[in-house]
Scaffold this active site. Structure first.
Site, PDB file in Angstrom:
ATOM      1  N   ASP A  30       3.794 -47.725  80.203  1.00  0.00           N
ATOM      2  CA  ASP A  30       2.364 -47.621  80.525  1.00  0.00           C
ATOM      3  C   ASP A  30       2.215 -47.608  82.044  1.00  0.00           C
ATOM      4  O   ASP A  30       2.794 -48.449  82.740  1.00  0.00           O
ATOM      5  CB  ASP A  30       1.591 -48.794  79.910  1.00  0.00           C
ATOM      6  CG  ASP A  30       0.095 -48.569  79.945  1.00  0.00           C
ATOM      7  OD1 ASP A  30      -0.464 -48.358  81.039  1.00  0.00           O
ATOM      8  OD2 ASP A  30      -0.532 -48.577  78.875  1.00  0.00           O
ATOM      9  N   ASN A  86      -5.796 -49.603  69.696  1.00  0.00           N
ATOM     10  CA  ASN A  86      -7.248 -49.491  69.762  1.00  0.00           C
ATOM     11  C   ASN A  86      -7.687 -48.181  69.121  1.00  0.00           C
ATOM     12  O   ASN A  86      -7.139 -47.128  69.442  1.00  0.00           O
ATOM     13  CB  ASN A  86      -7.705 -49.522  71.224  1.00  0.00           C
ATOM     14  CG  ASN A  86      -7.284 -50.806  71.936  1.00  0.00           C
ATOM     15  OD1 ASN A  86      -7.281 -51.870  71.344  1.00  0.00           O
ATOM     16  ND2 ASN A  86      -6.923 -50.698  73.197  1.00  0.00           N
ATOM     17  N   HIS A  99      -1.814 -44.435  69.978  1.00  0.00           N
ATOM     18  CA  HIS A  99      -0.721 -45.117  70.672  1.00  0.00           C
ATOM     19  C   HIS A  99      -0.701 -46.581  70.306  1.00  0.00           C
ATOM     20  O   HIS A  99      -1.734 -47.204  70.081  1.00  0.00           O
ATOM     21  CB  HIS A  99      -0.829 -44.942  72.196  1.00  0.00           C
ATOM     22  CG  HIS A  99      -2.179 -45.247  72.746  1.00  0.00           C
ATOM     23  ND1 HIS A  99      -3.241 -44.366  72.667  1.00  0.00           N
ATOM     24  CD2 HIS A  99      -2.656 -46.340  73.380  1.00  0.00           C
ATOM     25  CE1 HIS A  99      -4.305 -44.905  73.234  1.00  0.00           C
ATOM     26  NE2 HIS A  99      -3.975 -46.110  73.660  1.00  0.00           N
ATOM     27  N   HIS A 101       0.497 -50.149  71.744  1.00  0.00           N
ATOM     28  CA  HIS A 101       0.921 -50.876  72.948  1.00  0.00           C
ATOM     29  C   HIS A 101       1.935 -51.946  72.562  1.00  0.00           C
ATOM     30  O   HIS A 101       1.727 -52.675  71.579  1.00  0.00           O
ATOM     31  CB  HIS A 101      -0.262 -51.621  73.584  1.00  0.00           C
ATOM     32  CG  HIS A 101      -1.348 -50.770  74.142  1.00  0.00           C
ATOM     33  ND1 HIS A 101      -1.437 -50.473  75.481  1.00  0.00           N
ATOM     34  CD2 HIS A 101      -2.423 -50.174  73.572  1.00  0.00           C
ATOM     35  CE1 HIS A 101      -2.523 -49.736  75.714  1.00  0.00           C
ATOM     36  NE2 HIS A 101      -3.136 -49.547  74.558  1.00  0.00           N
TER      37      HIS A 101
HETATM   38  P1  AMP Z   1      -6.097 -47.478  75.386  1.00  0.00           P
HETATM   39  O1  AMP Z   1      -7.133 -48.120  76.267  1.00  0.00           O
HETATM   40  O2  AMP Z   1      -5.674 -48.336  74.226  1.00  0.00           O
HETATM   41  O3  AMP Z   1      -6.523 -46.088  74.953  1.00  0.00           O
HETATM   42  O4  AMP Z   1      -4.799 -47.341  76.280  1.00  0.00           O
HETATM   43  C1  AMP Z   1      -4.479 -46.225  77.027  1.00  0.00           C
HETATM   44  C2  AMP Z   1      -3.315 -46.612  77.886  1.00  0.00           C
HETATM   45  O5  AMP Z   1      -2.726 -45.433  78.380  1.00  0.00           O
HETATM   46  C3  AMP Z   1      -3.702 -47.478  79.085  1.00  0.00           C
HETATM   47  O6  AMP Z   1      -2.997 -48.706  79.033  1.00  0.00           O
HETATM   48  C4  AMP Z   1      -3.275 -46.616  80.281  1.00  0.00           C
HETATM   49  O7  AMP Z   1      -2.743 -47.376  81.326  1.00  0.00           O
HETATM   50  C5  AMP Z   1      -2.244 -45.711  79.658  1.00  0.00           C
HETATM   51  N1  AMP Z   1      -2.066 -44.427  80.339  1.00  0.00           N
HETATM   52  C6  AMP Z   1      -3.026 -43.529  80.661  1.00  0.00           C
HETATM   53  N2  AMP Z   1      -2.469 -42.447  81.259  1.00  0.00           N
HETATM   54  C7  AMP Z   1      -1.143 -42.667  81.301  1.00  0.00           C
HETATM   55  C8  AMP Z   1      -0.039 -41.936  81.812  1.00  0.00           C
HETATM   56  N3  AMP Z   1      -0.190 -40.733  82.391  1.00  0.00           N
HETATM   57  N4  AMP Z   1       1.206 -42.461  81.697  1.00  0.00           N
HETATM   58  C9  AMP Z   1       1.367 -43.673  81.115  1.00  0.00           C
HETATM   59  N5  AMP Z   1       0.363 -44.414  80.610  1.00  0.00           N
HETATM   60  C10 AMP Z   1      -0.881 -43.937  80.714  1.00  0.00           C
END
Ligand code: AMP
Ligand code: ZN
Length: 141
Positions: A30, A86, A99, A101
């Site tokens: 992440d 989420n 995704h 986490h």
């Molecule tokens: P969510 O809020 O559950 O949709 O989580 C999305 C996650 O994606 C967040 O923790 C971001 O930090 C992560 N994220 C967004 N863009 C990228 C990226 N290009 N590479 C890695 N992680 C990302």
């Protein structure tokens, strides 16, 4: 070409720091980690959220979860590990490609905060039974 940022990570058109890949899934660091080792596991195929995934696809993804959890444990020896998914903006989803986490936990000040305000006084056993009946009904649809 897909506008989805995680599809772009899968096809390599935007960079990521890969942790694991197989035919069905991709795992990477992440970019805005809550803790050391914060990792995301995604299906390679675009699915917006859990509602959009078949049992087979969900199975392919979750079958890799213990492997990633073990690797995080072996790498960083966290005190705990949260798996979090989420679904929908009100639930905190910001990237609309499913995704999971993996958030290794080190202590109470490690940046992860979830408030868990239970409301057991507002519910009765009768209500729980009614809700369970409803869910069971919909499981069989
Ligand atoms: P969510 O809020 O559950 O949709 O989580 C999305 C996650 O994606 C967040 O923790 C971001 O930090 C992560 N994220 C967004 N863009 C990228 C990226 N290009 N590479 C890695 N992680 C990302
Ligand atoms: Zn996507």
């Amino acid at each position: 070409m897909s506008e989805c940022i995680f599809c772009k990570i899968v096809d390599g058109s935007i960079p990521s720091i890969k942790v694991y890949e197989d035919e069905h899934v991709f795992a990477f660091m992440d970019i805005m980690p809550l803790t050391k080792g914060h990792t995301l596991l995604i299906p390679k195929k675009h699915h917006e959220n859990v509602y959009d995934m078949s049992s087979e696809e969900a199975g392919q993804l979750f079958s890799v979860a213990p492997k990633i959890a073990e690797a995080l444990k072996a790498s960083f020896n966290p005190a705990g590990l949260n798996l979090l998914n989420n679904n929908g903006a009100p639930a905190g989803q910001s990237v609309f490609h499913f995704h999971l986490h993996f958030i290794p936990r080190y202590d109470q000040t490690d940046g992860f905060k979830a408030s868990w305000l239970t409301k057991e006084k507002q519910y009765t056993n009768e209500m729980f039974k009614e809700y369970a009946d409803k869910i069971r009904e919909n499981l069989n649809k």
